[in-house]
Design an enzyme around this catalytic site. Structure first.
Site, mmCIF file in Angstrom:
data_model
loop_
_atom_site.group_PDB
_atom_site.id
_atom_site.type_symbol
_atom_site.label_atom_id
_atom_site.label_comp_id
_atom_site.label_asym_id
_atom_site.label_seq_id
_atom_site.Cartn_x
_atom_site.Cartn_y
_atom_site.Cartn_z
ATOM 1 N N LYS A 213 43.462 41.138 40.616
ATOM 2 C CA LYS A 213 42.429 40.378 39.665
ATOM 3 C C LYS A 213 41.198 41.601 39.440
ATOM 4 C CE LYS A 213 39.312 37.392 41.404
ATOM 5 N NZ LYS A 213 38.851 36.484 42.189
ATOM 6 N N GLY A 248 38.225 29.436 37.754
ATOM 7 C CA GLY A 248 38.769 30.473 36.858
ATOM 8 C C GLY A 248 39.933 31.256 37.402
HETATM 9 C C1 R5P Z 1 37.200 35.510 45.563
HETATM 10 O O1 R5P Z 1 37.216 36.440 46.257
HETATM 11 C C2 R5P Z 1 37.683 33.992 46.534
HETATM 12 O O2 R5P Z 1 38.326 34.343 47.401
HETATM 13 C C3 R5P Z 1 37.972 33.185 45.233
HETATM 14 O O3 R5P Z 1 39.299 33.443 44.747
HETATM 15 C C4 R5P Z 1 37.042 32.993 44.341
HETATM 16 O O4 R5P Z 1 35.667 33.067 44.795
HETATM 17 C C5 R5P Z 1 37.417 31.691 43.555
HETATM 18 O O5 R5P Z 1 36.111 31.502 42.644
HETATM 19 P P1 R5P Z 1 36.488 30.847 41.130
HETATM 20 O O6 R5P Z 1 37.130 29.482 41.521
HETATM 21 O O7 R5P Z 1 35.280 30.603 40.477
HETATM 22 O O8 R5P Z 1 37.296 31.924 40.217
#
Ligand code: R5P
Length: 340
Positions: A213, A248
């Site tokens: 990502k 997201g």
């Molecule tokens: C990021 O490094 C975390 O492990 C999660 O993947 C992230 O914080 C999830 O955030 P969101 O649901 O807002 O995309």
């Protein structure tokens, strides 16, 4: 057997529902042991002043006790912010310190600010500041769950940290519920979660893939692009993450996996925050058959009726794990077996 001072549990207001479950689990543990004492939460008041100041008052004696203060920082069912709840916790810790507790443990399954554990430009390392605030309030130990970055354990000068893992509870659930029909591939929704995903794939004896990502850090919760390393064509996928915030990351990963031929997708996380637009976004993704279930833990309390209302969400309890760790610490027993 030698133990610490009397085990005493307190809850800050947002942590109360989880604290009640921990107390129930502790009482189940002690009924099976030679110690027959029953635990209750000590009587406290959390007072919120009109100007926003917070005061915690402890209404019972705890001089010399081994005190555990339970708080959930992110409380989706109330208007209180993470910052409000951290301050409530700091005042509770300091109230226990001023009341002459022998040792004070902050039990915070969600270590909020854990994603600010390093700096990329002119910004603070706020996870380290939180560690310092906890210590200066009087905490001797912190117990948390699936810490976003293990390096945070080193941010404390004096207090010890126990980082528990929801993995055993979540894996048991996955095995019991039989949520898959095809061979499973485990993945994390970003490179940062690859180590966690690899651990789950080993435990479940499955294949493993990585979603890469790329975030745009100039915008809050915005993701630029994603690509997949591995093969999910015709397979069911288990996405493992430490937290779901706005949803997201998960929805984008699920879209990519579906494009690559994934069949059933199930997501697992220790901390299902579901902030901001998450519930609507996840409901829409579920309706579009992007995933078939999200499994989270009760380390985030969404209020009565949430599970019944959102059929895509399944919850497992980590309260028994916290209870056993608290019990073992108080009885000076090993906890390492419980951390695996
Ligand atoms: C990021 O490094 C975390 O492990 C999660 O993947 C992230 O914080 C999830 O955030 P969101 O649901 O807002 O995309």
């Amino acid at each position: 057997m030698s133990s610490r001072g009397a085990m005493t549990l307190l809850a800050c207001e947002s942590g109360r529902p989880f604290a009640e479950r921990v107390v129930e689990s502790l009482n189940n543990i002690v009924t099976q042991s030679v110690y027959k004492e029953q635990f209750t939460l000590k009587d406290t008041n959390e007072i919120w002043f009109p100007n926003g100041e917070i005061k915690t008052v402890i209404n019972e004696n705890l001089r010399g006790d081994d005190v555990y203060i339970i708080q959930l920082l992110d409380d989706p069912k109330s208007k209180k912010t993470i910052n409000d709840n951290y301050f409530a916790l700091f005042t509770a810790i300091n109230a226990a310190y001023q009341s002459d507790a022998d040792s004070i443990t902050a039990v915070i399954p969600q270590f909020a600010y854990s994603r600010q554990e390093r700096k990329k430009t002119r910004e603070g390392i706020t996870a380290k500041q939180i560690a310092m605030f906890l210590e200066s309030s009087g905490a001797d130990r912190v117990i948390t769950l699936d810490l976003h970055s293990e390096a945070i354990q080193g941010f404390f000068n004096r207090a010890k940290m126990e980082d528990l893992h929801a993995s055993r509870t979540l894996i048991n659930f996955i095995k019991k519920e039989k949520l898959f029909t095809n061979p499973i591939v485990v993945t994390g929704p970003d490179v940062g979660s690859a180590e966690r995903a690899r651990f789950y794939s080993k435990k479940l004896s499955t294949e493993f893939a990585v979603v890469d990502k790329v975030r745009d850090y100039s915008k809050i919760s915005e993701i630029e692009s994603m690509r997949l390393v591995g093969d999910v064509d015709g397979k069911d996928v288990l996405i493992v993450d430490d937290m779901i915030s706005t949803g997201g990351t998960l929805v984008n990963a699920a879209k990519l996996l579906k494009e690559k031929g994934a069949q059933k997708i199930v997501a697992l996380c220790a901390l299902p925050f579901f902030n901001g637009p998450a519930v609507e976004r996840l409901q829409k993704a579920y309706d579009e058959k992007l995933f078939s279930a999200i499994v989270g833990t009760d380390a985030v309390f969404h209020g009565e009726g949430f599970i019944e209302k959102n059929s895509w969400y399944r919850e497992v309890s980590v309260a028994p794990l916290f209870a056993q760790v608290i019990y073992n610490i108080n009885r000076k027993r090993s906890v390492s077996e419980l951390l695996r």
